[in-house]
Design an enzyme around this catalytic site. Structure first.
Site, PDB file in Angstrom:
ATOM      1  N   LYS A 138      45.263  34.722  34.118  1.00 42.69           N
ATOM      2  CA  LYS A 138      44.143  35.610  33.863  1.00 42.69           C
ATOM      3  C   LYS A 138      43.204  34.979  32.839  1.00 42.69           C
ATOM      4  O   LYS A 138      43.698  34.205  32.008  1.00 42.69           O
ATOM      5  CB  LYS A 138      44.597  36.997  33.401  1.00 42.69           C
ATOM      6  CG  LYS A 138      45.634  37.056  32.290  1.00 42.69           C
ATOM      7  CD  LYS A 138      45.406  36.542  30.932  1.00 42.69           C
ATOM      8  CE  LYS A 138      44.248  36.895  30.113  1.00 42.69           C
ATOM      9  NZ  LYS A 138      44.250  36.182  28.790  1.00 42.69           N
ATOM     10  N   TYR A 224      43.269  43.015  29.619  1.00 41.06           N
ATOM     11  CA  TYR A 224      44.445  43.879  29.434  1.00 41.06           C
ATOM     12  C   TYR A 224      44.021  45.335  29.202  1.00 41.06           C
ATOM     13  O   TYR A 224      44.656  46.264  29.704  1.00 41.06           O
ATOM     14  CB  TYR A 224      45.295  43.406  28.245  1.00 41.06           C
ATOM     15  CG  TYR A 224      45.993  42.108  28.501  1.00 41.06           C
ATOM     16  CD1 TYR A 224      46.988  42.023  29.472  1.00 41.06           C
ATOM     17  CD2 TYR A 224      45.651  40.960  27.809  1.00 41.06           C
ATOM     18  CE1 TYR A 224      47.624  40.829  29.732  1.00 41.06           C
ATOM     19  CE2 TYR A 224      46.289  39.753  28.066  1.00 41.06           C
ATOM     20  CZ  TYR A 224      47.268  39.696  29.021  1.00 41.06           C
ATOM     21  OH  TYR A 224      47.897  38.513  29.284  1.00 41.06           O
TER      22      TYR A 224
HETATM   23  P1  NAD Z   1      45.902  25.955  25.784  1.00 42.16           P
HETATM   24  O1  NAD Z   1      44.643  25.549  25.113  1.00 42.16           O
HETATM   25  O2  NAD Z   1      47.117  26.058  24.948  1.00 42.16           O
HETATM   26  O3  NAD Z   1      46.223  24.957  26.972  1.00 42.16           O
HETATM   27  C1  NAD Z   1      45.237  24.532  27.886  1.00 42.16           C
HETATM   28  C2  NAD Z   1      45.754  23.389  28.719  1.00 42.16           C
HETATM   29  O4  NAD Z   1      44.712  22.953  29.578  1.00 42.16           O
HETATM   30  C3  NAD Z   1      46.182  22.189  27.872  1.00 42.16           C
HETATM   31  O5  NAD Z   1      47.340  21.621  28.437  1.00 42.16           O
HETATM   32  C4  NAD Z   1      45.010  21.244  28.023  1.00 42.16           C
HETATM   33  O6  NAD Z   1      45.386  19.866  27.901  1.00 42.16           O
HETATM   34  C5  NAD Z   1      44.540  21.544  29.439  1.00 42.16           C
HETATM   35  N1  NAD Z   1      43.134  21.204  29.661  1.00 42.16           N
HETATM   36  C6  NAD Z   1      42.659  20.537  30.722  1.00 42.16           C
HETATM   37  N2  NAD Z   1      41.336  20.365  30.629  1.00 42.16           N
HETATM   38  C7  NAD Z   1      40.949  20.930  29.473  1.00 42.16           C
HETATM   39  C8  NAD Z   1      39.707  21.053  28.819  1.00 42.16           C
HETATM   40  N3  NAD Z   1      38.572  20.586  29.356  1.00 42.16           N
HETATM   41  N4  NAD Z   1      39.678  21.688  27.636  1.00 42.16           N
HETATM   42  C9  NAD Z   1      40.790  22.210  27.091  1.00 42.16           C
HETATM   43  N5  NAD Z   1      42.012  22.109  27.668  1.00 42.16           N
HETATM   44  C10 NAD Z   1      42.096  21.480  28.847  1.00 42.16           C
HETATM   45  O7  NAD Z   1      45.604  27.319  26.535  1.00 42.16           O
HETATM   46  P2  NAD Z   1      46.650  28.407  27.008  1.00 42.16           P
HETATM   47  O8  NAD Z   1      46.791  29.433  25.925  1.00 42.16           O
HETATM   48  O9  NAD Z   1      47.862  27.759  27.525  1.00 42.16           O
HETATM   49  O10 NAD Z   1      45.816  29.124  28.174  1.00 42.16           O
HETATM   50  C11 NAD Z   1      45.741  28.591  29.489  1.00 42.16           C
HETATM   51  C12 NAD Z   1      45.437  29.715  30.488  1.00 42.16           C
HETATM   52  O11 NAD Z   1      46.489  30.666  30.410  1.00 42.16           O
HETATM   53  C13 NAD Z   1      44.154  30.505  30.204  1.00 42.16           C
HETATM   54  O12 NAD Z   1      43.548  30.881  31.397  1.00 42.16           O
HETATM   55  C14 NAD Z   1      44.628  31.735  29.454  1.00 42.16           C
HETATM   56  O13 NAD Z   1      43.783  32.854  29.618  1.00 42.16           O
HETATM   57  C15 NAD Z   1      45.970  31.964  30.115  1.00 42.16           C
HETATM   58  N6  NAD Z   1      46.919  32.636  29.218  1.00 42.16           N
HETATM   59  C16 NAD Z   1      47.518  33.766  29.665  1.00 42.16           C
HETATM   60  C17 NAD Z   1      48.394  34.440  28.874  1.00 42.16           C
HETATM   61  C18 NAD Z   1      49.096  35.653  29.392  1.00 42.16           C
HETATM   62  O14 NAD Z   1      49.701  36.373  28.603  1.00 42.16           O
HETATM   63  N7  NAD Z   1      49.060  35.914  30.697  1.00 42.16           N
HETATM   64  C19 NAD Z   1      48.663  33.985  27.576  1.00 42.16           C
HETATM   65  C20 NAD Z   1      48.045  32.822  27.136  1.00 42.16           C
HETATM   66  C21 NAD Z   1      47.164  32.149  27.983  1.00 42.16           C
END
Ligand code: NAD
Length: 379
Positions: A138, A224
């Site tokens: 999401k 949410y």
């Molecule tokens: P994060 O920043 O921790 O990780 C992002 C990942 O994407 C990293 O591995 C990074 O290397 C990669 N990436 C590739 N291209 C990138 C770019 N151009 N810029 C930045 N990162 C890049 O983020 P996250 O918290 O893991 O979130 C990722 C996804 O998961 C998002 O869509 C977020 O909304 C979703 N998420 C959902 C929940 C949930 O509870 N459902 C919780 C956290 C995150």
């Protein structure tokens, strides 16, 4: 104080949704054909950031119907770390360039896209074209147009599509839906839902970059709160009016900091949401004609907690929400069980997000929403 517990909840649900877990004919015979002999769905995570690292991969060690089969990463140093930690063979490790070759890998049945929001559409579509089932984090994408493109790509490829809406699979949400459906507290006439946390630190993080995030608090936590008012009323809204507040414009240069919105529903119910990257809020309150219930916390990784106007505590044993969510998706693919969080749910929420931004751009004007009844509701 009496308790609504997992045990009596399970007894009731076992007669409902659980009883429908039977293999049946499906229009996606091609995609399912390959899975029918499988007992466990092989999942590849795309994007090994904090959510994959600290939530999804550990949850995949606990799942019963799916397992971590592969990874797709743009960071070569992560390959060996993940391969060693989770015993992932080299042949199941991909990068963003050779990702499409995953089509030829029978170990991988489904791709879970866990990248910054603006990358969801590209990777979900590539996954579908590779013939793999898709789980999309999401918010589904950064526009309704992109949501449509993901849904179409999955339909064309004959693969299943599910959203990473972890709360849809956990018992507190199921209990809310049950209260509403059974009118335990009468007809619902008011829901309030708040989903917010205070963001600080790295000003270059992708969540503050509109091109990568598509928006701020609303795209991140706001979905949410939107979900809460929908399962809290049991209806899709018919209108929304919204307001935006900014107190740290030097930090939130491109993305929304705080948004409030008010919804109307066909039944006459109204609701309020608040979402923010500037303060902490995590609750939902539902009032009906004969009582109320509330969850607080309502939307974190748990344990959640709740109580009702009858003096009951709402309490279930804590389980990983991500484990429940991924097992639900796997059961949908493997056993044709209902899709708890279909792509249409992600699209519906993005339609609401776009209407909220439209209302703000028009000075808080009320924007009509015209959903078919039940559009986007999961099974
Ligand atoms: P994060 O920043 O921790 O990780 C992002 C990942 O994407 C990293 O591995 C990074 O290397 C990669 N990436 C590739 N291209 C990138 C770019 N151009 N810029 C930045 N990162 C890049 O983020 P996250 O918290 O893991 O979130 C990722 C996804 O998961 C998002 O869509 C977020 O909304 C979703 N998420 C959902 C929940 C949930 O509870 N459902 C919780 C956290 C995150």
């Amino acid at each position: 104080m009496s308790k609504i517990s997992r045990r009596n909840f399970n007894t009731l649900t076992a007669k409902g949704i659980g009883g429908a877990a039977i293999l049946s004919a499906t229009p996606f015979a091609c995609a399912l054909g390959a899975n029918q002999d499988k007992k466990s769905l092989g999942i590849a995570l795309v994007g090994l950031g904090s959510y994959s690292t600290y939530q999804l991969a550990p949850a995949l060690q606990e799942t019963q119907h799916c397992h971590l089969a592969g990874i797709v990463t743009g960071t070569p140093e992560k390959e060996k770390i993940w391969a060693d930690k989770y015993s992932i063979p080299q042949k199941n490790i991909y990068n963003y360039q050779n990702f499409d070759e995953i089509a030829n890998n029978p170990d991988i049945d489904a791709i879970y896209v866990v990248l910054p929001n603006s990358m969801h559409a590209e990777f979900c579509i590539r996954a579908a074209k590779a013939g793999k089932h898709v789980i999309c984090e999401k918010p589904m994408a950064v526009s309704v147009e992109e949501c449509d493109a993901i849904i179409s790509a999955c339909k064309e490829a004959g693969v299943k599509l599910g959203m990473g809406y972890r709360l849809q699979s956990e018992p507190y949400t199921q209990q809310v839906k049950k209260f509403v459906k059974e009118k335990t507290f009468g007809d619902i006439n008011f829901v309030s839902a708040d989903a917010a946390y205070r963001s600080g630190g790295n000003p270059d993080q992708w969540r503050l970059n509109k091109a990568l995030s598509g928006g701020g608090a609303l795209m991140n936590m706001g979905v949410y709160a939107v979900q809460s008012v929908i399962y809290g009323t049991g209806e899709n809204p018919i209108s929304v009016s919204a307001q935006e507040f900014s107190t740290r414009p030097e930090y939130f240069k491109e993305t929304d900091e705080t948004i409030t919105a008010q919804f109307e529903f066909k039944s006459g119910a109204i609701s309020n949401i608040t979402t923010s990257h500037n303060f902490n809020a995590n609750a939902m309150y539902v009032s009906g004609t004969s009582g109320w219930f509330q969850l607080q916390p309502a939307n974190n990784y748990g344990p959640l907690s709740g109580r009702t106007s009858k003096g009951e505590e709402i309490k279930f044993p804590h389980e990983s929400q991500q484990k429940l969510q991924m097992d639900d998706f796997a059961k949908h693919v493997l056993f044709d069980e209902p899709n708890i969080a279909p792509g249409e749910m992600g699209k519906r929420d993005m339609m609401i997000v776009e209407a909220i931004y439209e209302s703000i751009a028009k000075g808080g004007q009320k924007i009509a929403l015209n959903f078919e009844p039940g559009f986007g509701f999961g099974g």
